[in-house]
Design a protein around this motif. Structure first.
Motif, short mmCIF file in Angstrom:
data_model
loop_
_atom_site.label_atom_id
_atom_site.label_comp_id
_atom_site.label_asym_id
_atom_site.label_seq_id
_atom_site.Cartn_x
_atom_site.Cartn_y
_atom_site.Cartn_z
N GLN A 9 6.92 -28.87 -20.93
CA GLN A 9 5.89 -27.77 -21.31
C GLN A 9 4.53 -27.81 -20.51
N PRO A 10 3.78 -27.01 -20.13
CA PRO A 10 2.53 -27.02 -19.32
C PRO A 10 1.73 -28.10 -20.09
N ASP A 11 0.99 -28.93 -19.20
CA ASP A 11 0.18 -29.97 -19.64
C ASP A 11 -1.21 -29.03 -19.88
N ALA A 12 -1.39 -28.41 -20.98
CA ALA A 12 -2.48 -27.46 -21.16
C ALA A 12 -2.48 -27.26 -22.74
N ILE A 13 -3.72 -26.73 -23.03
CA ILE A 13 -3.94 -26.24 -24.39
C ILE A 13 -3.33 -24.80 -24.70
N SER A 14 -2.71 -24.66 -25.86
CA SER A 14 -2.08 -23.42 -26.27
C SER A 14 -2.85 -22.31 -25.99
N PRO A 15 -2.84 -21.17 -25.64
CA PRO A 15 -3.64 -20.13 -25.84
C PRO A 15 -3.83 -19.55 -26.97
N ASP A 16 -3.26 -19.87 -27.76
CA ASP A 16 -3.45 -19.32 -29.42
C ASP A 16 -4.28 -20.22 -30.27
N LEU A 17 -4.87 -21.17 -29.61
CA LEU A 17 -5.58 -22.04 -30.43
C LEU A 17 -7.00 -21.49 -30.30
N ILE A 18 -7.93 -21.68 -31.55
CA ILE A 18 -9.22 -21.34 -31.39
C ILE A 18 -10.13 -22.67 -31.42
N GLU A 19 -10.95 -22.59 -30.65
CA GLU A 19 -12.05 -23.56 -30.55
C GLU A 19 -13.08 -23.29 -31.64
N CYS A 20 -13.02 -24.27 -32.44
CA CYS A 20 -14.06 -24.25 -33.91
C CYS A 20 -15.54 -24.70 -33.39
N PRO A 143 15.55 -33.00 -39.16
CA PRO A 143 16.17 -32.64 -37.61
C PRO A 143 16.09 -33.92 -36.80
N ASP A 144 16.77 -33.98 -35.82
CA ASP A 144 16.86 -35.11 -34.89
C ASP A 144 15.79 -34.75 -34.03
N SER A 145 15.06 -33.74 -33.73
CA SER A 145 14.16 -33.41 -32.93
C SER A 145 12.97 -32.45 -33.64
N THR A 146 11.88 -32.33 -33.11
CA THR A 146 10.69 -31.35 -33.72
C THR A 146 10.54 -30.45 -32.61
N PRO A 147 10.09 -29.10 -33.21
CA PRO A 147 9.57 -28.09 -32.08
C PRO A 147 8.43 -28.63 -31.33
N ARG A 148 8.30 -28.20 -30.14
CA ARG A 148 6.89 -28.53 -29.59
C ARG A 148 6.40 -27.16 -29.08
N PRO A 149 5.84 -26.32 -29.89
CA PRO A 149 5.43 -25.14 -29.58
C PRO A 149 4.24 -24.98 -28.86
N PHE A 150 4.24 -24.11 -27.73
CA PHE A 150 2.97 -23.77 -26.99
C PHE A 150 2.27 -22.79 -27.25
N THR A 151 3.01 -21.57 -27.99
CA THR A 151 2.61 -20.66 -28.45
C THR A 151 2.98 -20.28 -29.97
#
Length: 209
Positions: A9-20, A143-151
């Motif tokens: 996955q891109p080494d970046a912050i998800s575009p769906d996150l909001i900076e509070c 599960p054996d693995s967990t999701p790694r959602p970027f969006t």
């Protein structure tokens, strides 16, 4: 897209996150107000492995079905008071009079089917003690693995494990435990980590180091 832990996955912050205002990035639902921020920062996704804790989350996720989590969370203290702190032994003994009492309580979500489901789930919880208990059963579907959602779109609504968990719970008499509700439970108690990439909470549970 493969969104399991360990995928590229891109080494970046998800575009769906909001900076509070405090400088921390959260998903939209957790950035809505202080109550949800605190819940996201301190509770959601942290491991819950005790019977009462899993039973409470199971009930609250059922009450949330078709509604917003913000509504359920705002009424959680009232729910705890009305349902004997979600003590399964006490709730399992609720009778018709208790159901009517709950239906007249404006501080909770007054849905007969969901109230009856909470009672049925309490009875099922007690019966599961003979086979290791509710918490052990639920966590056996980790599960054996967990999701790694970027969006946000990367976050599944249900998985093969949540489908299997739903079937196992229903087999034991639980109600309002469809695959989507089962997956929401898995998220809430730390069985999977669906914090978006870049969230300050991702990996904080210790379950998925």
């Amino acid at each position: 897209m493969d969104v399991t832990e360990g995928s590229t996955q891109p080494d970046a912050i998800s575009p769906d996150l909001i900076e509070c205002a405090d400088g921390l990035a959260r998903p939209p639902w957790a950035a809505a107000n202080r109550m949800l921020q605190e819940y996201y920062d301190t509770e959601w996704g942290m491991p819950i492995r005790d019977e009462q804790g899993v039973y409470e989350r199971l009930c609250l996720e059922a009450f949330q079905s078709g509604l917003s989590w913000a509504l359920v969370l705002s009424k959680r203290d009232a729910f705890r008071h009305a349902f004997a702190r979600f003590d399964p032994e006490k709730v399992a003994n609720f009778c018709d009079q208790d159901i009517e009492r709950l239906l007249e309580n404006p501080k909770i979500i007054r849905n007969r089917a969901k109230i009856e489901a909470a009672i049925a789930n309490a009875k099922a919880t007690l019966s599961m003690r003979e086979e290791g208990g509710l918490a052990a059963l639920v966590w056996s579907f980790q599960p054996d693995s967990t999701p790694r959602p970027f969006t946000l779109e990367d976050i599944p609504k249900q998985t093969a494990e949540s489908v299997a968990l739903s079937k196992a719970l229903k087999k034991r008499g639980c109600k309002f435990v469809g695959p989507v509700t089962a997956f929401a439970l898995m998220e809430a108690i730390g069985m999977v980590d669906t914090h978006l990439v870049g969230s300050h909470r991702r990996g904080s549970s210790g379950v998925w180091a």
